[in-house]
Write an enzyme that holds these catalytic residues in place. Sequence first.
Site, mmCIF file in Angstrom:
data_model
loop_
_atom_site.group_PDB
_atom_site.id
_atom_site.type_symbol
_atom_site.label_atom_id
_atom_site.label_comp_id
_atom_site.label_asym_id
_atom_site.label_seq_id
_atom_site.Cartn_x
_atom_site.Cartn_y
_atom_site.Cartn_z
ATOM 1 C CG LEU A 69 -2.069 -1.025 1.175
ATOM 2 C CD1 LEU A 69 -2.882 -0.981 2.459
ATOM 3 C CD2 LEU A 69 -2.983 -0.807 -0.028
ATOM 4 C CB CYS A 97 1.433 -0.306 7.453
ATOM 5 S SG CYS A 97 2.213 1.324 7.524
ATOM 6 C CG HIS A 98 -1.017 -3.461 6.135
ATOM 7 N ND1 HIS A 98 -0.727 -2.291 5.464
ATOM 8 C CD2 HIS A 98 -2.238 -3.284 6.691
ATOM 9 C CE1 HIS A 98 -1.748 -1.454 5.591
ATOM 10 N NE2 HIS A 98 -2.674 -2.032 6.332
ATOM 11 N N GLY A 99 2.806 -5.725 8.062
ATOM 12 C CA GLY A 99 3.650 -6.874 8.358
ATOM 13 C C GLY A 99 4.405 -7.507 7.213
ATOM 14 N N PRO A 113 1.348 -9.500 2.787
ATOM 15 C CG PRO A 113 0.261 -8.118 4.330
ATOM 16 C CD PRO A 113 1.418 -9.077 4.180
#
Length: 141
Positions: A69, A97-99, A113
């Site tokens: 992202l 943020c999302h690993g 992700p």
Amino acid sequence: MKTVEWRGKPVWILRRTPDMLASLKKTDAQVADAKSERNPAEFTPEYCMNEYRSIKPEYLVAIGICTHLGCSPSTKFAPGPQSSLPDDWQGGFLCPCHGSTFDLAGRVFKNKPAPDNLPVPRHMYMGEGKLVIGKDEKGEA
């Protein structure tokens, strides 16, 4: 590691130690695209489609933006167990943020992700110690 800006994006220039380079063999089976074959026109110039993702193995030149992202991953160079990282961590980058995790060649680990490796911009060396980002033998990026 040094960060410069190119086209409004952070570009990381990391001089990898012999231990850092050796760690890449240990992560080959754990990364999603070890040879940078997915989306080569977008993410990896042909001359960097190798295990090191670089022209000169000791230098990584990568855009420091997660392919999930667009967040900016953190440096997690120290190997070994750490918060949010596996016990067998070899060093690399973590997108908090999302690993998503990336090894020291900017290759994304499987089942994360982020869909792709960190982008490597077109670049070239103009003599000892001079790196040109956004241009190579084929011209401007």
